[in-house]
Design a protein around this motif. Structure first.
Motif, PDB file in Angstrom:
ATOM      1  N   CYS A   1       0.850  -1.195   0.000  1.00 55.86           N
ATOM      2  CA  CYS A   1       0.000   0.000   0.000  1.00 55.86           C
ATOM      3  C   CYS A   1       0.881   1.237   0.000  1.00 55.86           C
ATOM      4  N   ILE A   2       0.482   2.208  -0.766  1.00 57.37           N
ATOM      5  CA  ILE A   2       1.192   3.482  -0.818  1.00 57.37           C
ATOM      6  C   ILE A   2       0.443   4.462   0.071  1.00 57.37           C
ATOM      7  N   VAL A   3       1.164   5.069   1.010  1.00 55.33           N
ATOM      8  CA  VAL A   3       0.565   6.027   1.933  1.00 55.33           C
ATOM      9  C   VAL A   3       1.008   7.417   1.505  1.00 55.33           C
ATOM     10  N   SER A   4       0.057   8.210   1.039  1.00 54.59           N
ATOM     11  CA  SER A   4       0.368   9.574   0.608  1.00 54.59           C
ATOM     12  C   SER A   4       0.209  10.532   1.791  1.00 54.59           C
ATOM     13  N   GLN A   5       0.452  11.809   1.541  1.00 54.78           N
ATOM     14  CA  GLN A   5       0.321  12.785   2.628  1.00 54.78           C
ATOM     15  C   GLN A   5      -1.104  12.856   3.145  1.00 54.78           C
ATOM     16  N   THR A   6      -2.072  12.727   2.268  1.00 58.18           N
ATOM     17  CA  THR A   6      -3.466  12.667   2.699  1.00 58.18           C
ATOM     18  C   THR A   6      -3.964  11.259   2.400  1.00 58.18           C
ATOM     19  N   TYR A   7      -4.404  10.574   3.418  1.00 63.27           N
ATOM     20  CA  TYR A   7      -4.828   9.192   3.256  1.00 63.27           C
ATOM     21  C   TYR A   7      -5.978   8.880   4.207  1.00 63.27           C
ATOM     22  N   SER A   8      -6.669   7.807   3.894  1.00 67.66           N
ATOM     23  CA  SER A   8      -7.765   7.329   4.730  1.00 67.66           C
ATOM     24  C   SER A   8      -7.333   6.006   5.347  1.00 67.66           C
ATOM     25  N   ILE A   9      -7.315   5.941   6.660  1.00 64.60           N
ATOM     26  CA  ILE A   9      -6.940   4.699   7.339  1.00 64.60           C
ATOM     27  C   ILE A   9      -7.874   3.578   6.918  1.00 64.60           C
ATOM     28  N   ARG A  10      -9.154   3.875   6.800  1.00 59.40           N
ATOM     29  CA  ARG A  10     -10.131   2.860   6.397  1.00 59.40           C
ATOM     30  C   ARG A  10      -9.787   2.294   5.014  1.00 59.40           C
ATOM     31  N   LYS A  11      -9.444   3.173   4.068  1.00 60.89           N
ATOM     32  CA  LYS A  11      -9.102   2.714   2.712  1.00 60.89           C
ATOM     33  C   LYS A  11      -7.812   1.897   2.716  1.00 60.89           C
ATOM     34  N   LEU A  12      -6.828   2.324   3.508  1.00 63.87           N
ATOM     35  CA  LEU A  12      -5.577   1.562   3.603  1.00 63.87           C
ATOM     36  C   LEU A  12      -5.827   0.169   4.183  1.00 63.87           C
ATOM     37  N   LEU A  13      -6.586   0.107   5.270  1.00 67.99           N
ATOM     38  CA  LEU A  13      -6.891  -1.183   5.887  1.00 67.99           C
ATOM     39  C   LEU A  13      -7.700  -2.066   4.941  1.00 67.99           C
ATOM     40  N   PHE A  14      -8.612  -1.458   4.199  1.00 66.72           N
ATOM     41  CA  PHE A  14      -9.409  -2.223   3.247  1.00 66.72           C
ATOM     42  C   PHE A  14      -8.521  -2.790   2.138  1.00 66.72           C
ATOM     43  N   GLU A  15      -7.563  -2.002   1.670  1.00 59.56           N
ATOM     44  CA  GLU A  15      -6.639  -2.483   0.639  1.00 59.56           C
ATOM     45  C   GLU A  15      -5.795  -3.635   1.166  1.00 59.56           C
ATOM     46  N   ILE A  16      -5.340  -3.528   2.403  1.00 60.37           N
ATOM     47  CA  ILE A  16      -4.585  -4.628   3.014  1.00 60.37           C
ATOM     48  C   ILE A  16      -5.467  -5.860   3.142  1.00 60.37           C
ATOM     49  N   LEU A  17      -6.713  -5.682   3.559  1.00 58.42           N
ATOM     50  CA  LEU A  17      -7.651  -6.795   3.686  1.00 58.42           C
ATOM     51  C   LEU A  17      -7.863  -7.476   2.341  1.00 58.42           C
ATOM     52  N   LYS A  18      -8.067  -6.695   1.277  1.00 57.99           N
ATOM     53  CA  LYS A  18      -8.269  -7.274  -0.054  1.00 57.99           C
ATOM     54  C   LYS A  18      -7.055  -8.093  -0.482  1.00 57.99           C
ATOM     55  N   GLN A  19      -5.868  -7.554  -0.254  1.00 51.93           N
ATOM     56  CA  GLN A  19      -4.664  -8.267  -0.661  1.00 51.93           C
ATOM     57  C   GLN A  19      -4.401  -9.501   0.212  1.00 51.93           C
ATOM     58  N   ALA A  20      -4.689  -9.391   1.498  1.00 52.46           N
ATOM     59  CA  ALA A  20      -4.435 -10.508   2.411  1.00 52.46           C
ATOM     60  C   ALA A  20      -5.400 -11.664   2.196  1.00 52.46           C
ATOM     61  N   THR A  21      -6.628 -11.349   1.825  1.00 50.88           N
ATOM     62  CA  THR A  21      -7.639 -12.400   1.673  1.00 50.88           C
ATOM     63  C   THR A  21      -7.811 -12.827   0.226  1.00 50.88           C
ATOM     64  N   GLY A  22      -7.344 -12.000  -0.698  1.00 51.08           N
ATOM     65  CA  GLY A  22      -7.525 -12.310  -2.109  1.00 51.08           C
ATOM     66  C   GLY A  22      -8.935 -12.035  -2.596  1.00 51.08           C
ATOM     67  N   GLU A  23      -9.746 -11.393  -1.764  1.00 53.15           N
ATOM     68  CA  GLU A  23     -11.117 -11.082  -2.153  1.00 53.15           C
ATOM     69  C   GLU A  23     -11.131  -9.977  -3.197  1.00 53.15           C
ATOM     70  N   LYS A  24     -12.085 -10.074  -4.096  1.00 51.41           N
ATOM     71  CA  LYS A  24     -12.172  -9.106  -5.192  1.00 51.41           C
ATOM     72  C   LYS A  24     -13.213  -8.028  -4.943  1.00 51.41           C
ATOM     73  N   ARG A  25     -13.928  -8.129  -3.847  1.00 54.06           N
ATOM     74  CA  ARG A  25     -14.994  -7.148  -3.620  1.00 54.06           C
ATOM     75  C   ARG A  25     -14.422  -5.746  -3.498  1.00 54.06           C
ATOM     76  N   ASP A  26     -15.126  -4.796  -4.072  1.00 55.49           N
ATOM     77  CA  ASP A  26     -14.657  -3.421  -4.073  1.00 55.49           C
ATOM     78  C   ASP A  26     -15.190  -2.605  -2.904  1.00 55.49           C
ATOM     79  N   MET A  27     -16.301  -3.014  -2.388  1.00 50.12           N
ATOM     80  CA  MET A  27     -16.899  -2.231  -1.311  1.00 50.12           C
ATOM     81  C   MET A  27     -17.049  -3.095  -0.066  1.00 50.12           C
ATOM     82  N   ILE A  28     -16.891  -2.462   1.050  1.00 52.16           N
ATOM     83  CA  ILE A  28     -17.117  -3.117   2.325  1.00 52.16           C
ATOM     84  C   ILE A  28     -18.278  -2.387   2.979  1.00 52.16           C
ATOM     85  N   LYS A  29     -19.063  -3.093   3.749  1.00 46.99           N
ATOM     86  CA  LYS A  29     -20.235  -2.470   4.371  1.00 46.99           C
ATOM     87  C   LYS A  29     -19.823  -1.236   5.158  1.00 46.99           C
TER      88      LYS A  29
END
Length: 126
Positions: free
Chosen positions: A77-105
């Protein structure tokens, strides 16, 4: 947490990152720190001014076969000067689980979901 600080640009690469030069010693040093020991979670911060090649260096280490073979799960994950922790964690979750879903509840706790995923993985390794 270890910290690698880049102070001058040492990178020469093509637009597709396939040709890469100037960071050989940094790459070796980081790979040694990551793979020289247990498979426990490790964090190495790569810091420095914009344009020094931090992302390129990190990508080169991440894509190294020794690093890929050493860890059961990796995420980039690339962390820029302005970032969303939720989006970063979601990207890590997608990569760790291999899930393709784009949205999380909307009301789902991404950090808790990620934590639970790794807890299940840790217990299944025994």
């Amino acid at each position: 947490m270890e910290k690698i600080e880049l102070t001058t640009s040492r990178c020469c690469f093509s637009s597709n990152d396939e040709e890469f030069g100037g960071f050989e010693e940094d790459v070796k040093q980081i790979i040694q720190k990551l793979t020289g020991g247990t498979k426990e979670r490790k964090v190495i911060s790569i810091v420095g001014m914009a344009g020094l090649g931090k992302t390129t260096l990190a990508r080169k280490v991440y894509n190294n076969h020794s690093v890929a073979d050493h860890f059961d799960v990796r995420a980039f994950c690339i962390v820029s000067q302005t970032y969303s922790i939720r989006k970063l964690l979601f990207e890590i979750l997608k990569q760790a689980t291999g899930e393709k879903r784009d949205m999380i509840k909307e009301d789902e706790d991404v950090a808790d979901t990620l934590r639970k995923h790794f807890m299940v993985r840790d217990t299944s390794l025994f």
